[in-house]
Design a protein around this motif. Structure first.
Motif, PDB file in Angstrom:
ATOM      1  N   ASP A 188       9.688  68.214   2.446  1.00  0.00           N
ATOM      2  CA  ASP A 188      10.761  67.535   3.164  1.00  0.00           C
ATOM      3  C   ASP A 188      11.842  68.491   3.676  1.00  0.00           C
ATOM      4  OD1 ASP A 188      12.147  68.013   0.825  1.00  0.00           O
ATOM      5  OD2 ASP A 188      12.546  65.922   0.386  1.00  0.00           O
ATOM      6  N   THR A 189      11.701  69.792   3.462  1.00  0.00           N
ATOM      7  CA  THR A 189      12.666  70.739   4.032  1.00  0.00           C
ATOM      8  C   THR A 189      12.437  70.916   5.529  1.00  0.00           C
ATOM      9  OG1 THR A 189      11.331  72.701   3.561  1.00  0.00           O
ATOM     10  CG2 THR A 189      12.900  71.983   1.852  1.00  0.00           C
ATOM     11  N   THR A 190      11.295  70.492   6.041  1.00  0.00           N
ATOM     12  CA  THR A 190      11.002  70.615   7.473  1.00  0.00           C
ATOM     13  C   THR A 190      11.320  69.339   8.240  1.00  0.00           C
ATOM     14  OG1 THR A 190       8.702  69.905   7.202  1.00  0.00           O
ATOM     15  CG2 THR A 190       9.156  72.280   7.025  1.00  0.00           C
ATOM     16  N   ILE A 191      11.782  68.319   7.533  1.00  0.00           N
ATOM     17  CA  ILE A 191      12.022  67.016   8.152  1.00  0.00           C
ATOM     18  C   ILE A 191      13.106  67.117   9.226  1.00  0.00           C
ATOM     19  CG2 ILE A 191      13.816  66.069   6.641  1.00  0.00           C
ATOM     20  CD1 ILE A 191      11.846  63.607   6.447  1.00  0.00           C
ATOM     21  N   LEU A 192      12.909  66.366  10.294  1.00  0.00           N
ATOM     22  CA  LEU A 192      13.860  66.332  11.407  1.00  0.00           C
ATOM     23  C   LEU A 192      14.213  64.876  11.703  1.00  0.00           C
ATOM     24  CD1 LEU A 192      12.022  68.853  13.730  1.00  0.00           C
ATOM     25  CD2 LEU A 192      14.132  69.288  12.444  1.00  0.00           C
ATOM     26  N   LEU A 193      15.495  64.614  11.829  1.00  0.00           N
ATOM     27  CA  LEU A 193      15.984  63.294  12.210  1.00  0.00           C
ATOM     28  C   LEU A 193      16.716  63.441  13.537  1.00  0.00           C
ATOM     29  CD1 LEU A 193      16.538  60.287  11.577  1.00  0.00           C
ATOM     30  CD2 LEU A 193      18.633  61.049  10.416  1.00  0.00           C
ATOM     31  N   PHE A 194      16.273  62.703  14.539  1.00  0.00           N
ATOM     32  CA  PHE A 194      16.925  62.708  15.850  1.00  0.00           C
ATOM     33  C   PHE A 194      17.741  61.430  15.980  1.00  0.00           C
ATOM     34  CE2 PHE A 194      13.551  65.332  18.369  1.00  0.00           C
ATOM     35  CZ  PHE A 194      13.788  66.416  17.561  1.00  0.00           C
ATOM     36  N   ARG A 195      18.959  61.584  16.465  1.00  0.00           N
ATOM     37  CA  ARG A 195      19.789  60.431  16.817  1.00  0.00           C
ATOM     38  C   ARG A 195      20.146  60.577  18.291  1.00  0.00           C
ATOM     39  NH1 ARG A 195      25.884  58.642  15.005  1.00  0.00           N
ATOM     40  NH2 ARG A 195      25.895  56.730  16.230  1.00  0.00           N
ATOM     41  N   ASN A 196      19.710  59.615  19.075  1.00  0.00           N
ATOM     42  CA  ASN A 196      19.943  59.622  20.515  1.00  0.00           C
ATOM     43  C   ASN A 196      20.855  58.451  20.848  1.00  0.00           C
ATOM     44  OD1 ASN A 196      19.789  59.768  23.283  1.00  0.00           O
ATOM     45  ND2 ASN A 196      17.601  59.373  23.411  1.00  0.00           N
ATOM     46  N   THR A 197      22.031  58.746  21.384  1.00  0.00           N
ATOM     47  CA  THR A 197      22.944  57.704  21.834  1.00  0.00           C
ATOM     48  C   THR A 197      22.838  57.633  23.350  1.00  0.00           C
ATOM     49  OG1 THR A 197      24.433  58.101  19.980  1.00  0.00           O
ATOM     50  CG2 THR A 197      25.342  56.913  21.876  1.00  0.00           C
ATOM     51  N   MET A 198      22.449  56.471  23.849  1.00  0.00           N
ATOM     52  CA  MET A 198      22.213  56.279  25.277  1.00  0.00           C
ATOM     53  C   MET A 198      23.194  55.272  25.859  1.00  0.00           C
ATOM     54  SD  MET A 198      18.106  56.003  24.759  1.00  0.00           S
ATOM     55  CE  MET A 198      18.372  55.308  23.109  1.00  0.00           C
ATOM     56  N   ARG A 199      23.705  55.572  27.035  1.00  0.00           N
ATOM     57  CA  ARG A 199      24.551  54.654  27.783  1.00  0.00           C
ATOM     58  C   ARG A 199      23.626  53.874  28.708  1.00  0.00           C
ATOM     59  NH1 ARG A 199      29.259  52.753  27.304  1.00  0.00           N
ATOM     60  NH2 ARG A 199      29.979  54.776  26.548  1.00  0.00           N
ATOM     61  N   ILE A 200      23.550  52.559  28.495  1.00  0.00           N
ATOM     62  CA  ILE A 200      22.681  51.699  29.301  1.00  0.00           C
ATOM     63  C   ILE A 200      23.342  51.456  30.647  1.00  0.00           C
ATOM     64  CG2 ILE A 200      21.519  49.463  29.421  1.00  0.00           C
ATOM     65  CD1 ILE A 200      21.803  49.450  26.264  1.00  0.00           C
ATOM     66  N   THR A 201      22.578  51.628  31.707  1.00  0.00           N
ATOM     67  CA  THR A 201      23.074  51.433  33.064  1.00  0.00           C
ATOM     68  C   THR A 201      23.428  49.964  33.277  1.00  0.00           C
ATOM     69  OG1 THR A 201      21.614  53.209  33.785  1.00  0.00           O
ATOM     70  CG2 THR A 201      22.507  51.772  35.510  1.00  0.00           C
ATOM     71  N   ASP A 202      24.579  49.721  33.892  1.00  0.00           N
ATOM     72  CA  ASP A 202      25.006  48.343  34.179  1.00  0.00           C
ATOM     73  C   ASP A 202      23.903  47.611  34.933  1.00  0.00           C
ATOM     74  OD1 ASP A 202      27.464  48.621  32.941  1.00  0.00           O
ATOM     75  OD2 ASP A 202      28.532  49.105  34.803  1.00  0.00           O
ATOM     76  N   GLY A 203      23.624  46.396  34.490  1.00  0.00           N
ATOM     77  CA  GLY A 203      22.606  45.573  35.124  1.00  0.00           C
ATOM     78  C   GLY A 203      21.182  45.878  34.664  1.00  0.00           C
ATOM     79  N   HIS A 204      21.019  46.810  33.742  1.00  0.00           N
ATOM     80  CA  HIS A 204      19.689  47.231  33.304  1.00  0.00           C
ATOM     81  C   HIS A 204      19.381  46.857  31.858  1.00  0.00           C
ATOM     82  CE1 HIS A 204      18.417  50.140  36.586  1.00  0.00           C
ATOM     83  NE2 HIS A 204      19.622  49.735  36.967  1.00  0.00           N
ATOM     84  N   LEU A 205      20.206  46.060  31.220  1.00  0.00           N
ATOM     85  CA  LEU A 205      20.031  45.801  29.800  1.00  0.00           C
ATOM     86  C   LEU A 205      18.653  45.221  29.478  1.00  0.00           C
ATOM     87  CD1 LEU A 205      21.128  45.799  26.920  1.00  0.00           C
ATOM     88  CD2 LEU A 205      22.169  43.561  27.402  1.00  0.00           C
ATOM     89  N   GLU A 206      18.218  44.217  30.189  1.00  0.00           N
ATOM     90  CA  GLU A 206      16.924  43.597  29.887  1.00  0.00           C
ATOM     91  C   GLU A 206      15.774  44.556  30.174  1.00  0.00           C
ATOM     92  OE1 GLU A 206      16.401  40.982  27.999  1.00  0.00           O
ATOM     93  OE2 GLU A 206      18.584  40.993  27.888  1.00  0.00           O
ATOM     94  N   ASP A 207      15.850  45.299  31.284  1.00  0.00           N
ATOM     95  CA  ASP A 207      14.811  46.285  31.583  1.00  0.00           C
ATOM     96  C   ASP A 207      14.789  47.384  30.525  1.00  0.00           C
ATOM     97  OD1 ASP A 207      13.972  44.960  33.881  1.00  0.00           O
ATOM     98  OD2 ASP A 207      15.386  46.061  35.157  1.00  0.00           O
ATOM     99  N   PHE A 208      15.966  47.790  30.058  1.00  0.00           N
ATOM    100  CA  PHE A 208      16.065  48.780  28.994  1.00  0.00           C
ATOM    101  C   PHE A 208      15.391  48.253  27.728  1.00  0.00           C
ATOM    102  CE2 PHE A 208      18.199  50.429  25.227  1.00  0.00           C
ATOM    103  CZ  PHE A 208      18.031  51.798  25.395  1.00  0.00           C
ATOM    104  N   ARG A 209      15.728  47.022  27.354  1.00  0.00           N
ATOM    105  CA  ARG A 209      15.137  46.419  26.152  1.00  0.00           C
ATOM    106  C   ARG A 209      13.605  46.399  26.239  1.00  0.00           C
ATOM    107  NH1 ARG A 209      18.168  43.478  22.638  1.00  0.00           N
ATOM    108  NH2 ARG A 209      20.309  42.988  23.177  1.00  0.00           N
ATOM    109  N   GLU A 210      13.081  46.013  27.387  1.00  0.00           N
ATOM    110  CA  GLU A 210      11.631  45.940  27.567  1.00  0.00           C
ATOM    111  C   GLU A 210      10.996  47.324  27.496  1.00  0.00           C
ATOM    112  OE1 GLU A 210      11.004  43.767  31.198  1.00  0.00           O
ATOM    113  OE2 GLU A 210      12.002  41.976  30.390  1.00  0.00           O
TER     114      GLU A 210
END
Length: 132
Positions: free
Chosen positions: A5-27
């Motif tokens: 487990d010393t090689t384990i990697l955790l990525f956290r990606n914070t994304m700004r969803i484009t206005d009007g794209h929420l449902e397309d983003f979810r899909e």
């Protein structure tokens, strides 16, 4: 199976969803996560949406840098589809990827403040790799 487990990697990606794209983003996220669950090397993938702020937070746990490279190779079409509906606001890498993966993250996201690396200090994993 031995597991380091010393090689384990955790990525956290914070994304700004484009206005009007929420449902397309979810899909797009739902398709990408379903693909990763079936074919990807991740030990864990979780995505959360803050509709009020139009932000999404994705967490991905990898066994090591080789698993990240496998993910990139397999999932690129899904990543591209998700990115049509958002932009990366912040990307954090917890753990120490090899030089190739670190360079790949920087190349994909740029050298700006949006990317940060946090070296591992201590920790453990309770769930079995590859388990459900």
């Amino acid at each position: 199976m031995t597991y380091d487990d010393t090689t384990i990697l955790l990525f956290r990606n914070t994304m700004r969803i484009t206005d009007g794209h929420l449902e397309d983003f979810r899909e797009a996220i739902a398709r990408a996560v379903a693909f990763a669950q079936e074919h990807g090397p991740q030990l864990m993938v979780q995505t959360f949406v803050d509709e009020e702020r139009m932000l999404a937070h994705s967490f991905q746990l990898y066994r090591d840098s080789d698993a990240v490279r496998t993910h990139w190779r397999l999932a690129d079409p899904y990543i591209q589809e998700v990115m049509k509906h958002c932009e990366v606001e912040r990307f954090e890498v917890f753990g120490e990827p090899d030089a190739d993966v670190a360079a790949g993250v920087r190349s994909a996201l740029g050298e700006g403040e949006a990317v940060t690396f946090h070296p591992r200090l201590a920790g453990f994993v309770r769930f079995a790799p590859g388990g459900e």
